[in-house]
Design a protein around this motif. Structure first.
Motif, PDB file in Angstrom:
ATOM      1  N   THR A 104      -0.300  -8.075 -53.549  1.00  0.00           N
ATOM      2  CA  THR A 104      -0.341  -9.018 -52.470  1.00  0.00           C
ATOM      3  C   THR A 104      -0.721 -10.432 -52.926  1.00  0.00           C
ATOM      4  OG1 THR A 104      -1.338  -7.328 -51.078  1.00  0.00           O
ATOM      5  CG2 THR A 104      -1.564  -9.381 -50.051  1.00  0.00           C
ATOM      6  N   LEU A 105       0.056 -11.340 -52.420  1.00  0.00           N
ATOM      7  CA  LEU A 105       0.123 -12.744 -52.996  1.00  0.00           C
ATOM      8  C   LEU A 105      -1.075 -13.416 -52.279  1.00  0.00           C
ATOM      9  CD1 LEU A 105       0.704 -15.175 -54.667  1.00  0.00           C
ATOM     10  CD2 LEU A 105       2.640 -15.916 -53.060  1.00  0.00           C
ATOM     11  N   VAL A 106      -2.164 -13.876 -52.976  1.00  0.00           N
ATOM     12  CA  VAL A 106      -3.287 -14.975 -52.332  1.00  0.00           C
ATOM     13  C   VAL A 106      -3.220 -16.249 -53.020  1.00  0.00           C
ATOM     14  CG1 VAL A 106      -5.702 -14.697 -51.982  1.00  0.00           C
ATOM     15  CG2 VAL A 106      -4.526 -12.504 -51.989  1.00  0.00           C
ATOM     16  N   VAL A 107      -3.120 -17.054 -52.083  1.00  0.00           N
ATOM     17  CA  VAL A 107      -3.341 -18.442 -52.518  1.00  0.00           C
ATOM     18  C   VAL A 107      -4.688 -18.913 -52.220  1.00  0.00           C
ATOM     19  CG1 VAL A 107      -2.754 -20.958 -52.440  1.00  0.00           C
ATOM     20  CG2 VAL A 107      -1.081 -18.920 -52.027  1.00  0.00           C
ATOM     21  N   ALA A 108      -5.529 -19.102 -53.461  1.00  0.00           N
ATOM     22  CA  ALA A 108      -6.988 -19.597 -53.250  1.00  0.00           C
ATOM     23  C   ALA A 108      -7.403 -20.902 -53.485  1.00  0.00           C
ATOM     24  CB  ALA A 108      -7.782 -18.577 -54.106  1.00  0.00           C
ATOM     25  N   LEU A 109      -7.977 -21.655 -52.673  1.00  0.00           N
ATOM     26  CA  LEU A 109      -8.297 -23.058 -53.017  1.00  0.00           C
ATOM     27  C   LEU A 109      -9.667 -23.075 -53.382  1.00  0.00           C
ATOM     28  CD1 LEU A 109      -6.240 -23.375 -50.221  1.00  0.00           C
ATOM     29  CD2 LEU A 109      -6.292 -25.429 -51.324  1.00  0.00           C
ATOM     30  N   ALA A 110     -10.083 -23.606 -54.396  1.00  0.00           N
ATOM     31  CA  ALA A 110     -11.266 -23.801 -55.185  1.00  0.00           C
ATOM     32  C   ALA A 110     -11.506 -25.116 -55.692  1.00  0.00           C
ATOM     33  CB  ALA A 110     -11.700 -22.828 -56.122  1.00  0.00           C
ATOM     34  N   THR A 111     -11.495 -26.193 -54.715  1.00  0.00           N
ATOM     35  CA  THR A 111     -11.578 -27.640 -55.295  1.00  0.00           C
ATOM     36  C   THR A 111     -12.948 -28.329 -55.239  1.00  0.00           C
ATOM     37  OG1 THR A 111     -11.048 -28.637 -53.276  1.00  0.00           O
ATOM     38  CG2 THR A 111      -9.249 -27.644 -54.615  1.00  0.00           C
ATOM     39  N   HIS A 112     -13.811 -27.358 -54.357  1.00  0.00           N
ATOM     40  CA  HIS A 112     -15.316 -28.063 -54.369  1.00  0.00           C
ATOM     41  C   HIS A 112     -16.290 -27.351 -55.391  1.00  0.00           C
ATOM     42  CE1 HIS A 112     -13.909 -28.770 -50.138  1.00  0.00           C
ATOM     43  NE2 HIS A 112     -13.403 -29.585 -50.880  1.00  0.00           N
ATOM     44  N   GLY A 133      -7.271 -32.592 -37.646  1.00  0.00           N
ATOM     45  CA  GLY A 133      -8.376 -32.703 -37.253  1.00  0.00           C
ATOM     46  C   GLY A 133      -9.644 -31.827 -37.600  1.00  0.00           C
ATOM     47  N   LEU A 134      -9.200 -30.823 -38.112  1.00  0.00           N
ATOM     48  CA  LEU A 134     -10.308 -30.050 -38.666  1.00  0.00           C
ATOM     49  C   LEU A 134     -11.264 -30.807 -40.050  1.00  0.00           C
ATOM     50  CD1 LEU A 134      -8.920 -26.457 -38.997  1.00  0.00           C
ATOM     51  CD2 LEU A 134     -10.739 -27.284 -37.228  1.00  0.00           C
ATOM     52  N   VAL A 135     -10.228 -31.464 -40.581  1.00  0.00           N
ATOM     53  CA  VAL A 135     -10.723 -32.302 -41.775  1.00  0.00           C
ATOM     54  C   VAL A 135     -11.414 -33.504 -41.099  1.00  0.00           C
ATOM     55  CG1 VAL A 135     -10.268 -33.625 -43.824  1.00  0.00           C
ATOM     56  CG2 VAL A 135      -9.031 -31.505 -43.460  1.00  0.00           C
ATOM     57  N   ARG A 182     -12.985 -22.166 -48.757  1.00  0.00           N
ATOM     58  CA  ARG A 182     -14.084 -22.411 -48.250  1.00  0.00           C
ATOM     59  C   ARG A 182     -14.294 -23.945 -47.353  1.00  0.00           C
ATOM     60  NH1 ARG A 182     -18.630 -18.890 -48.700  1.00  0.00           N
ATOM     61  NH2 ARG A 182     -17.861 -16.813 -49.879  1.00  0.00           N
ATOM     62  N   GLY A 183     -14.955 -24.309 -46.682  1.00  0.00           N
ATOM     63  CA  GLY A 183     -15.018 -25.339 -46.006  1.00  0.00           C
ATOM     64  C   GLY A 183     -13.665 -26.101 -45.922  1.00  0.00           C
ATOM     65  N   ILE A 184     -13.654 -27.405 -46.344  1.00  0.00           N
ATOM     66  CA  ILE A 184     -12.074 -28.199 -45.872  1.00  0.00           C
ATOM     67  C   ILE A 184     -11.047 -27.608 -46.937  1.00  0.00           C
ATOM     68  CG2 ILE A 184     -12.778 -30.268 -45.157  1.00  0.00           C
ATOM     69  CD1 ILE A 184     -13.240 -31.605 -47.862  1.00  0.00           C
ATOM     70  N   ASP A 185     -11.534 -26.704 -47.706  1.00  0.00           N
ATOM     71  CA  ASP A 185     -10.367 -25.906 -48.487  1.00  0.00           C
ATOM     72  C   ASP A 185      -9.787 -24.837 -47.766  1.00  0.00           C
ATOM     73  OD1 ASP A 185     -10.168 -27.045 -50.965  1.00  0.00           O
ATOM     74  OD2 ASP A 185     -11.779 -25.763 -51.987  1.00  0.00           O
ATOM     75  N   ASP A 186     -10.579 -24.515 -46.751  1.00  0.00           N
ATOM     76  CA  ASP A 186     -10.265 -23.545 -45.686  1.00  0.00           C
ATOM     77  C   ASP A 186      -9.177 -24.183 -44.760  1.00  0.00           C
ATOM     78  OD1 ASP A 186     -10.092 -21.288 -43.867  1.00  0.00           O
ATOM     79  OD2 ASP A 186     -11.504 -22.621 -42.447  1.00  0.00           O
ATOM     80  N   HIS A 187      -9.555 -25.461 -44.218  1.00  0.00           N
ATOM     81  CA  HIS A 187      -8.573 -26.176 -43.382  1.00  0.00           C
ATOM     82  C   HIS A 187      -7.374 -26.384 -44.212  1.00  0.00           C
ATOM     83  CE1 HIS A 187     -12.488 -26.411 -41.826  1.00  0.00           C
ATOM     84  NE2 HIS A 187     -12.760 -27.452 -42.024  1.00  0.00           N
ATOM     85  N   VAL A 188      -7.279 -26.759 -45.376  1.00  0.00           N
ATOM     86  CA  VAL A 188      -6.088 -26.905 -46.002  1.00  0.00           C
ATOM     87  C   VAL A 188      -5.440 -25.640 -46.319  1.00  0.00           C
ATOM     88  CG1 VAL A 188      -5.070 -27.996 -48.348  1.00  0.00           C
ATOM     89  CG2 VAL A 188      -7.148 -29.160 -47.524  1.00  0.00           C
ATOM     90  N   GLY A 189      -5.890 -24.698 -46.448  1.00  0.00           N
ATOM     91  CA  GLY A 189      -5.231 -23.444 -46.686  1.00  0.00           C
ATOM     92  C   GLY A 189      -4.319 -23.001 -45.146  1.00  0.00           C
ATOM     93  N   ASP A 219     -14.930 -34.419 -53.851  1.00  0.00           N
ATOM     94  CA  ASP A 219     -14.803 -33.342 -53.203  1.00  0.00           C
ATOM     95  C   ASP A 219     -14.470 -33.443 -51.595  1.00  0.00           C
ATOM     96  OD1 ASP A 219     -15.741 -31.728 -55.264  1.00  0.00           O
ATOM     97  OD2 ASP A 219     -17.443 -30.939 -54.430  1.00  0.00           O
ATOM     98  N   GLU A 220     -15.012 -34.405 -51.245  1.00  0.00           N
ATOM     99  CA  GLU A 220     -14.767 -34.697 -49.741  1.00  0.00           C
ATOM    100  C   GLU A 220     -13.365 -35.222 -49.386  1.00  0.00           C
ATOM    101  OE1 GLU A 220     -17.275 -36.182 -51.536  1.00  0.00           O
ATOM    102  OE2 GLU A 220     -18.884 -36.734 -50.428  1.00  0.00           O
ATOM    103  N   LEU A 221     -12.470 -35.596 -50.538  1.00  0.00           N
ATOM    104  CA  LEU A 221     -11.173 -36.059 -50.356  1.00  0.00           C
ATOM    105  C   LEU A 221     -10.235 -35.206 -50.781  1.00  0.00           C
ATOM    106  CD1 LEU A 221     -12.066 -40.048 -51.184  1.00  0.00           C
ATOM    107  CD2 LEU A 221     -12.166 -38.827 -48.944  1.00  0.00           C
TER     108      LEU A 221
END
Ligand code: M6R
Length: 365
Positions: free
Chosen positions: A271-279, A64-66, A229-236, A326-328
């Motif tokens: 500490t493990l951090v998974v960072a999404l940077a697809t945009h 729903g967030l996406v 950030r943005g939709i990457d945050d929603h996927v995270g 980016d949007e998809l």
């Protein structure tokens, strides 16, 4: 019945190219028009709508967030997203100009159904996005979009989520073209890319050694952060939920920009951090967030689109996804996160398909 796979979850992860194709193909005619058979919402109905409210639980909430992003982007209607168990208790602004969208794989989730009834009572137009034909939520809605993911057995939702994303994009594009808020050129571009996605998911699924290796190295962690950030945050958020529910590792997903407002206090050596940077448009900002956590000792796994090698300077390991608009990107970027959670759970000897304390369908409020 598991088709040679050790778990239903892995089988369902691998069914995603087909599930996506099955959800998309029957909806596109030879003139490249989106045909949504069970959605009766006309252009005139749409003109009346001044607000969309999306309500769901768990993974469906993350879809729903996406959905909010897609509808606001393509149809230019303001969208609110709420978890179903919260929606009713804040006397929400819903009336006959509201389009209410319930997202539910099972179509039986008690909180989502109760929220739907509340919205209906207030006069909203009700749309359901569900995977089960004849489910309660589908029966009580005015319009239905069926995700054709096929039965999902594993408690952790995978193919239902990606097909819910596909549904949200198609609904948003369809609204956008009806309202004239998306150009024909952009519409064609997005549709062409949506059609290309099942194959790109297939490619991702053929190259998983890297993900498996990372899971085997990282399964001892007791605390994992997902940032984007943005939709990457929603996927995270979805990646984090997957990890929690099947591996029992504590995990938290936060908008990367929020790190320095509190959570960064928890980052320490290892500490493990998974960072999404697809945009593209948020890329530099994400890289600096990754550097911030790395400087405090975090082990950073980056997720980026192929060709964006720059990220390697800010990460300890990188998972690349095929290039897309980016949007998809969520339809692709969630796949490695599903697999990462899966292989970590397997390494920890957890009961992947039936995690403790959880039921596939939550029919009590
Ligand atoms: O059937 P629903 O989509 O309404 O279910 C909603 C949630 O219970 C569900 O997505 C849950 O969060 C999953 N176990 C997540 O993997």
């Amino acid at each position: 019945e598991k088709g040679g796979y050790p778990h239903f979850m892995l089988k369902e992860i691998y069914e995603q190219p087909k599930a996506l194709k099955d959800t998309l193909s029957p909806r596109i005619n030879e003139n490249n028009e989106i045909i949504l058979d069970d959605i009766k919402l006309t252009k005139e109905d749409l003109e009346k709508i001044n607000k969309v409210v999306i309500v769901a639980c768990g993974t469906a909430y993350h879809a729903g967030l996406v959905g909010r992003y897609a509808i606001e982007k393509f149809a230019r209607i303001p969208v609110e997203v709420d978890v179903a168990s919260e929606f009713r208790y804040r006397d929400p602004f819903v009336d006959d100009k509201t389009l209410f969208i319930a997202v539910s794989q099972s179509g039986e989730t008690a909180d989502t159904l109760a929220a739907l009834r509340e919205a209906k009572e207030k006069g909203a137009r009700i749309m359901a996005v569900t995977n089960v034909v004849g489910s309660r939520i589908s029966r009580e809605a005015d319009d239905v979009f069926y995700t054709w993911a096929g039965p999902e057995i594993a408690v952790a939702s995978t193919k239902a989520y990606t097909t819910q994303l596909m549904a949200m994009y198609l609904i948003a594009l369809n609204m956008g073209i009806k309202k004239g808020t998306v150009t024909k050129e952009k519409y064609d571009e997005v549709l062409t890319e949506l059609k290309a996605l099942p194959e790109k998911v297939e490619t991702l699924l053929e190259n998983i050694e890297n993900i498996q290796k990372l899971a085997d190295q990282q399964f001892h962690n007791e605390n994992v952060f997902y940032i984007g950030r943005g939709i990457d945050d929603h996927v995270g958020r979805e990646g984090s939920l997957k990890l929690k529910e099947i591996s029992y590792i504590h995990s938290e997903a936060i908008a990367a920009g929020e790190l320095k407002h509190g959570t960064i206090a928890l980052i320490e050596e290892g500490t493990l951090v998974v960072a999404l940077a697809t945009h593209d448009y948020l890329y530099d900002k994400m890289l600096s967030n990754m550097k911030e956590v790395k400087a405090r000792g975090a082990y950073v796994i980056g997720v980026a689109q192929e060709g964006n090698q720059e990220i390697e300077k800010s990460a300890d390991a990188v998972i690349y996804i095929p290039n897309t608009m980016d949007e998809l990107s969520p339809i692709l970027s969630v796949i490695p996160l599903q697999l990462f959670a899966y292989y970590i759970a397997v390494a920890r000897g957890a009961d992947v398909d039936k995690p403790k304390n959880l039921a596939k369908s939550v029919t009590v409020e």
